[in-house]
Design a protein around this motif. Structure first.
Motif, short mmCIF file in Angstrom:
data_model
loop_
_atom_site.label_atom_id
_atom_site.label_comp_id
_atom_site.label_asym_id
_atom_site.label_seq_id
_atom_site.Cartn_x
_atom_site.Cartn_y
_atom_site.Cartn_z
N TYR A 58 -16.39 74.42 69.20
CA TYR A 58 -16.03 73.00 69.30
C TYR A 58 -16.15 72.60 70.77
CZ TYR A 58 -13.63 68.73 67.75
OH TYR A 58 -13.32 67.43 67.42
N VAL A 93 -16.38 69.73 73.78
CA VAL A 93 -16.01 68.36 74.13
C VAL A 93 -16.47 68.04 75.54
CG1 VAL A 93 -14.09 66.78 74.57
CG2 VAL A 93 -14.04 68.28 72.57
N ARG A 96 -18.48 66.79 70.68
CA ARG A 96 -17.68 65.57 70.64
C ARG A 96 -17.50 65.05 72.07
NH1 ARG A 96 -18.84 66.53 66.20
NH2 ARG A 96 -17.57 66.62 64.30
N GLN A 97 -17.17 63.76 72.16
CA GLN A 97 -16.95 63.17 73.48
C GLN A 97 -15.47 63.01 73.82
OE1 GLN A 97 -20.30 59.97 72.86
NE2 GLN A 97 -19.88 60.07 75.05
#
Length: 456
Positions: free
Chosen positions: A212, A214, A246-247
């Protein structure tokens, strides 16, 4: 004729004697020639290796038709800027500076004897002057614009090698000291060019099912994904299974990850409030290990020490069990931070990528902290960590270490005093390694004679 009478007064002072006890398992393995002293289990520093060939090829393909030589040159400017960065100044610090400048200016001008009209004009002048002085004498922090694709390329070519070597070294220590750790999920905050994912895949690829990542920059996310695809945007099969970009940080407090990492990202947060909220968020998402790392400058070390104190204090107040896995062999306040202005940092070695330039061997300092959830194991002897290079001299070696008591200690190892095996282990160790010894402190009274001169 004068006569001088010398007298002595006995004084007693408390001294500390340091005793080193070599780990018995290490002693037996070295004595039985199972391992060499230079291969003792406290060795953590890795030999520098060039970046993998397939990674170099991926980078070259990802850069397409860009002017690589220009990117390399401009990348050095970015590196210089990163090294010179300071922590953002807090609003209360700015207010303190404003008050100090106001006192300075009011003392300089005789405000008491001014007319009301002049006082009003002076107040306006004073306010403007104070703001100018504060602006001139305050570090101007600003985030780096990683939404600019060219800046992403600069970072890629200038930082891929040291970032990759850093994560390789830190992950290798976790694997070496905790061989049963098989993470199924990884959370990478400020994932950047993907060096965390690359190294995690190399070490725990068989067990990892979720990556994950980011990063607030969509350009950086795209570049990282492209590199993992070998420079081919259509090759989805080259990506690790379970890879997500993701941002923003996930809002759900229930999400937990076995391994949480923030590498070279805390400087991009604008103030202490944002840093604290982010670190607490990351800590709450940590299931087993959290790894925080920054450049080994004084400012970088202060950010890491700030995060270390926050995690340990929060864990203590919530009766949560955790302990510092590396580099500290203790949970006390950092003795380096408390005693001097020298940062607690360690050195990584790497080779620059041979892209538009000759590959060069370089070294760079880093500051980091790895915290593990759960109590420290009973058989953890908390070996001291070498916090500076070992000074190898004729028939002795000087080791400067951070010990389990939370102190910085210097021990001069000799074969006659400490034994051949401990001496050889110390002599062959490097900055950042752990020494497989337990240090005991014994207090004793030392007699000192003070000379008194009585003249007659």
């Amino acid at each position: 004729m004068s006569r001088c009478l010398l007298r002595f007064r006995r004084c007693y002072s408390t001294k500390v004697k340091l005793t080193t006890i070599l780990n018995e398992d290490v002693r037996q393995k070295v004595s039985g020639e199972e391992i060499k002293p230079r291969k003792h289990p406290g060795r953590c520093k890795l030999i520098a290796e060039p970046l993998p060939n397939d990674l170099i090829k991926s980078i070259v393909k990802s850069l397409k038709d860009e002017q690589v030589k220009s990117i390399v040159q401009d990348g050095q400017l970015l590196v210089n800027y990163l090294k010179s960065r300071h922590v953002p100044v807090e609003e209360n610090e700015l207010n303190d500076k404003r008050r100090a400048h106001q006192v300075e200016l009011e003392d300089k001008y005789d405000i008491q004897n001014m007319s009301e009209e002049h006082k009003e004009k002076f107040e306006k002048f004073l306010k403007n002057r104070i703001e100018k002085l504060v602006a001139q004498r305050t570090y101007k922090w600003k985030p780096i614009d990683y939404n600019n694709e060219y800046v992403c390329f600069q970072y890629l070519l200038s930082r891929i090698a040291p970032d990759y070597a850093t994560m390789r070294m830190l992950f290798n220590e976790i694997r070496q000291r905790d061989p049963d750790f098989a993470p199924q999920s990884l959370f990478d905050f400020g994932s950047g060019i993907g060096t965390v994912t690359m190294n995690a895949k190399n070490i725990w690829g068989k067990s990892l099912k979720e990556y994950y990542c980011v990063d607030t920059s969509s350009k950086m996310n795209d570049l990282s994904k492209l590199i993992l695809q070998g420079g081919n945007p259509d090759d989805e099969s080259a990506l690790p299974k379970g890879l997500f970009y993701r941002q923003f940080l996930p809002s759900s407090p229930k999400l937990k990850f076995d391994l949480v990492v923030s590498a070279f990202s805390l400087f991009e947060l604008p103030d202490m409030k944002n840093r604290f909220e982010t670190i607490l968020n990351l800590w709450n998402k940590t299931n087993k290990y959290i790894v925080l790392v920054e450049l080994g400058t004084r400012a970088g070390f202060e950010l890491i020490n700030e995060a270390r104190d926050l995690i340990l204090n929060i864990s203590s107040s919530n009766d949560g069990d955790c302990h510092v896995f590396s580099p500290c062999p203790h949970e006390h306040s950092c003795p380096r931070f408390e005693t001097d202005n020298t940062p607690c940092n360690f050195e990584i070695s790497y080779y620059t990528p041979n892209i538009a330039q000759q590959s060069q061997f370089k070294r760079a300092p880093i500051s980091y902290i790895i915290v593990k959830k759960g109590p420290r194991l009973a058989d953890d002897e908390q070996w001291p960590r070498l916090v500076r290079p070992v000074k190898v001299r004729s028939k002795h070696s000087i080791c400067r270490m951070c010990t389990s008591s939370g102190k910085l200690q210097e021990i001069i190892f000799t074969a006659s005093k400490h034994g051949k095996i401990p001496y050889r282990c110390a002599r062959s160790s490097k900055w950042g390694d752990r020494l497989p010894v337990v240090i005991k402190e014994d207090e004793y009274e030392k007699e000192d004679k003070e000379e008194l001169d009585d003249s007659k």
